[in-house]
Write a protein that holds these residues in place. Structure first.
Motif, PDB file in Angstrom:
ATOM      1  N   LEU A  44       0.830  -1.210   0.000  1.00  0.00           N
ATOM      2  CA  LEU A  44       0.000   0.000   0.000  1.00  0.00           C
ATOM      3  C   LEU A  44       0.861   1.254   0.000  1.00  0.00           C
ATOM      4  O   LEU A  44       0.552   2.227  -0.694  1.00  0.00           O
ATOM      5  CB  LEU A  44      -0.964  -0.002   1.189  1.00  0.00           C
ATOM      6  N   VAL A  45       1.956   1.241   0.763  1.00  0.00           N
ATOM      7  CA  VAL A  45       2.878   2.370   0.747  1.00  0.00           C
ATOM      8  C   VAL A  45       3.478   2.507  -0.652  1.00  0.00           C
ATOM      9  O   VAL A  45       3.587   3.605  -1.197  1.00  0.00           O
ATOM     10  CB  VAL A  45       3.974   2.212   1.828  1.00  0.00           C
ATOM     11  N   GLY A  46       3.842   1.398  -1.267  1.00  0.00           N
ATOM     12  CA  GLY A  46       4.382   1.418  -2.628  1.00  0.00           C
ATOM     13  C   GLY A  46       3.411   1.980  -3.645  1.00  0.00           C
ATOM     14  O   GLY A  46       3.812   2.568  -4.654  1.00  0.00           O
ATOM     15  N   TRP A  47       2.118   1.816  -3.401  1.00  0.00           N
ATOM     16  CA  TRP A  47       1.095   2.370  -4.287  1.00  0.00           C
ATOM     17  C   TRP A  47       0.796   3.840  -3.964  1.00  0.00           C
ATOM     18  O   TRP A  47      -0.086   4.444  -4.568  1.00  0.00           O
ATOM     19  CB  TRP A  47      -0.176   1.546  -4.215  1.00  0.00           C
ATOM     20  N   GLY A  48       1.478   4.413  -2.996  1.00  0.00           N
ATOM     21  CA  GLY A  48       1.322   5.828  -2.699  1.00  0.00           C
ATOM     22  C   GLY A  48       0.215   6.155  -1.726  1.00  0.00           C
ATOM     23  O   GLY A  48      -0.269   7.279  -1.708  1.00  0.00           O
ATOM     24  N   LEU A  49      -0.163   5.210  -0.885  1.00  0.00           N
ATOM     25  CA  LEU A  49      -1.265   5.458   0.041  1.00  0.00           C
ATOM     26  C   LEU A  49      -0.818   5.994   1.399  1.00  0.00           C
ATOM     27  O   LEU A  49      -1.622   6.119   2.302  1.00  0.00           O
ATOM     28  CB  LEU A  49      -2.108   4.187   0.210  1.00  0.00           C
ATOM     29  N   GLY A  50       0.452   6.305   1.559  1.00  0.00           N
ATOM     30  CA  GLY A  50       0.934   6.965   2.776  1.00  0.00           C
ATOM     31  C   GLY A  50       1.390   5.998   3.841  1.00  0.00           C
ATOM     32  O   GLY A  50       0.713   5.041   4.157  1.00  0.00           O
ATOM     33  N   LYS A  51       2.529   6.255   4.411  1.00  0.00           N
ATOM     34  CA  LYS A  51       3.136   5.323   5.368  1.00  0.00           C
ATOM     35  C   LYS A  51       2.357   5.206   6.684  1.00  0.00           C
ATOM     36  O   LYS A  51       2.188   4.112   7.197  1.00  0.00           O
ATOM     37  CB  LYS A  51       4.573   5.745   5.635  1.00  0.00           C
ATOM     38  N   ASP A  52       1.933   6.297   7.264  1.00  0.00           N
ATOM     39  CA  ASP A  52       1.254   6.241   8.562  1.00  0.00           C
ATOM     40  C   ASP A  52      -0.225   6.596   8.446  1.00  0.00           C
ATOM     41  O   ASP A  52      -0.859   7.003   9.400  1.00  0.00           O
ATOM     42  CB  ASP A  52       1.936   7.190   9.544  1.00  0.00           C
ATOM     43  N   ASP A  53      -0.757   6.434   7.295  1.00  0.00           N
ATOM     44  CA  ASP A  53      -2.126   6.810   7.008  1.00  0.00           C
ATOM     45  C   ASP A  53      -3.132   5.940   7.758  1.00  0.00           C
ATOM     46  O   ASP A  53      -2.956   4.727   7.859  1.00  0.00           O
ATOM     47  CB  ASP A  53      -2.322   6.694   5.497  1.00  0.00           C
ATOM     48  N   ALA A  54      -4.186   6.542   8.265  1.00  0.00           N
ATOM     49  CA  ALA A  54      -5.244   5.796   8.950  1.00  0.00           C
ATOM     50  C   ALA A  54      -5.900   4.788   8.013  1.00  0.00           C
ATOM     51  O   ALA A  54      -6.367   3.729   8.444  1.00  0.00           O
ATOM     52  CB  ALA A  54      -6.282   6.769   9.508  1.00  0.00           C
ATOM     53  N   PHE A  55      -5.939   5.097   6.725  1.00  0.00           N
ATOM     54  CA  PHE A  55      -6.492   4.163   5.738  1.00  0.00           C
ATOM     55  C   PHE A  55      -5.716   2.845   5.767  1.00  0.00           C
ATOM     56  O   PHE A  55      -6.304   1.765   5.809  1.00  0.00           O
ATOM     57  CB  PHE A  55      -6.436   4.793   4.339  1.00  0.00           C
ATOM     58  N   ILE A  56      -4.406   2.924   5.750  1.00  0.00           N
ATOM     59  CA  ILE A  56      -3.580   1.712   5.776  1.00  0.00           C
ATOM     60  C   ILE A  56      -3.820   0.949   7.072  1.00  0.00           C
ATOM     61  O   ILE A  56      -3.928  -0.284   7.067  1.00  0.00           O
ATOM     62  CB  ILE A  56      -2.090   2.048   5.595  1.00  0.00           C
ATOM     63  N   ASP A  57      -3.934   1.648   8.185  1.00  0.00           N
ATOM     64  CA  ASP A  57      -4.187   0.971   9.460  1.00  0.00           C
ATOM     65  C   ASP A  57      -5.503   0.196   9.422  1.00  0.00           C
ATOM     66  O   ASP A  57      -5.578  -0.929   9.930  1.00  0.00           O
ATOM     67  CB  ASP A  57      -4.198   1.977  10.611  1.00  0.00           C
ATOM     68  N   ARG A  58      -6.538   0.782   8.812  1.00  0.00           N
ATOM     69  CA  ARG A  58      -7.829   0.074   8.679  1.00  0.00           C
ATOM     70  C   ARG A  58      -7.669  -1.187   7.844  1.00  0.00           C
ATOM     71  O   ARG A  58      -8.157  -2.254   8.202  1.00  0.00           O
ATOM     72  CB  ARG A  58      -8.875   0.979   8.011  1.00  0.00           C
ATOM     73  N   VAL A  59      -6.986  -1.060   6.709  1.00  0.00           N
ATOM     74  CA  VAL A  59      -6.809  -2.203   5.813  1.00  0.00           C
ATOM     75  C   VAL A  59      -6.021  -3.305   6.519  1.00  0.00           C
ATOM     76  O   VAL A  59      -6.401  -4.481   6.462  1.00  0.00           O
ATOM     77  CB  VAL A  59      -6.106  -1.776   4.503  1.00  0.00           C
ATOM     78  N   VAL A  60      -4.949  -2.943   7.197  1.00  0.00           N
ATOM     79  CA  VAL A  60      -4.108  -3.930   7.873  1.00  0.00           C
ATOM     80  C   VAL A  60      -4.867  -4.603   9.021  1.00  0.00           C
ATOM     81  O   VAL A  60      -4.738  -5.815   9.235  1.00  0.00           O
ATOM     82  CB  VAL A  60      -2.783  -3.292   8.339  1.00  0.00           C
ATOM     83  N   LEU A  61      -5.681  -3.858   9.739  1.00  0.00           N
ATOM     84  CA  LEU A  61      -6.498  -4.443  10.809  1.00  0.00           C
ATOM     85  C   LEU A  61      -7.469  -5.477  10.234  1.00  0.00           C
ATOM     86  O   LEU A  61      -7.591  -6.594  10.752  1.00  0.00           O
ATOM     87  CB  LEU A  61      -7.263  -3.343  11.551  1.00  0.00           C
ATOM     88  N   VAL A  62      -8.150  -5.129   9.159  1.00  0.00           N
ATOM     89  CA  VAL A  62      -9.098  -6.060   8.525  1.00  0.00           C
ATOM     90  C   VAL A  62      -8.357  -7.287   7.987  1.00  0.00           C
ATOM     91  O   VAL A  62      -8.804  -8.424   8.165  1.00  0.00           O
ATOM     92  CB  VAL A  62      -9.909  -5.341   7.426  1.00  0.00           C
ATOM     93  N   LEU A  63      -7.220  -7.055   7.332  1.00  0.00           N
ATOM     94  CA  LEU A  63      -6.417  -8.173   6.843  1.00  0.00           C
ATOM     95  C   LEU A  63      -6.065  -9.126   7.982  1.00  0.00           C
ATOM     96  O   LEU A  63      -6.191 -10.348   7.854  1.00  0.00           O
ATOM     97  CB  LEU A  63      -5.127  -7.662   6.208  1.00  0.00           C
ATOM     98  N   SER A  64      -5.623  -8.568   9.095  1.00  0.00           N
ATOM     99  CA  SER A  64      -5.225  -9.378  10.243  1.00  0.00           C
ATOM    100  C   SER A  64      -6.380 -10.268  10.704  1.00  0.00           C
ATOM    101  O   SER A  64      -6.196 -11.457  10.984  1.00  0.00           O
ATOM    102  CB  SER A  64      -4.762  -8.457  11.364  1.00  0.00           C
ATOM    103  N   GLU A  65      -7.575  -9.704  10.777  1.00  0.00           N
ATOM    104  CA  GLU A  65      -8.745 -10.483  11.188  1.00  0.00           C
ATOM    105  C   GLU A  65      -9.058 -11.591  10.181  1.00  0.00           C
ATOM    106  O   GLU A  65      -9.349 -12.729  10.551  1.00  0.00           O
ATOM    107  CB  GLU A  65      -9.967  -9.575  11.361  1.00  0.00           C
TER     108      GLU A  65
END
Length: 171
Positions: A44-65
């Motif tokens: 996601l960072v490689g696609w330009g979605l931001g390193k500490d972005d709340a969006f990435i945190d949401r995606v990673v949380l859902v992925l983890s579940e």
């Protein structure tokens, strides 16, 4: 953006032009959930979605579940046999990100209506529902004549930023 149905997300992310895709498999062990999180965050960072972005945190949380559910509930082979969990991303810039986790089980995910207050399990799909913009389960063909399922989560994308090629990229 108007809220889309899971079917609308699926149609665009599976069939539209301009969708970037990446997929990987992990051995079905709880110890690999962290590796799946790192893989998705870096992509996601490689696609330009931001390193500490709340969006990435949401995606990673859902992925983890979803990966945890696949490891815990999606195993179909005996413990001494290797089994994998698939993780794939489909990204259409300025539209949506789809995340799909595949396993070998046919069993459809069943959200618990109301987990008890003290329960340590049973909240995963409620969390997926709360943090994503939609989710769905679909049959997933596996190799060697078997079938499994894919559990998708969809996220409406924030505006992307262009990552200059001169900056170091995550590996």
């Amino acid at each position: 953006m108007t809220r889309l149905s899971s079917r609308q997300f699926l149609v665009v992310l599976e069939h539209d032009d301009g969708v970037e895709r990446v997929a990987v498999e992990f051995e079905s062990h709880a110890s690999n959930v962290g590796e799946a999180r790192r893989f998705v965050r870096q992509r996601l960072v490689g696609w330009g979605l931001g390193k500490d972005d709340a969006f990435i945190d949401r995606v990673v949380l859902v992925l983890s579940e979803l990966v945890t559910n696949a490891v815990v509930h999606g195993r179909t082979r005996p413990p001494n046999e290797k089994e994998t969990v698939g993780v794939a991303l489909a990204f259409k810039r300025d539209f949506a990100l789809g995340l799909v986790v595949t396993d070998n089980s046919y069993g459809a995910p069943i959200p618990r209506i109301r987990p008890s207050v003290g329960a340590v399990r049973g909240r995963g799909l409620a969390l997926v529902n709360a943090e994503s913009d939609g989710w769905a389960a679909t049959p997933h063909p596996e190799g060697e004549g078997g079938w499994g399922k894919g559990v998708w989560a969809f996220f409406c994308c924030p505006q992307t930023v262009v990552v200059p090629e001169l900056l170091p990229q995550p590996e």
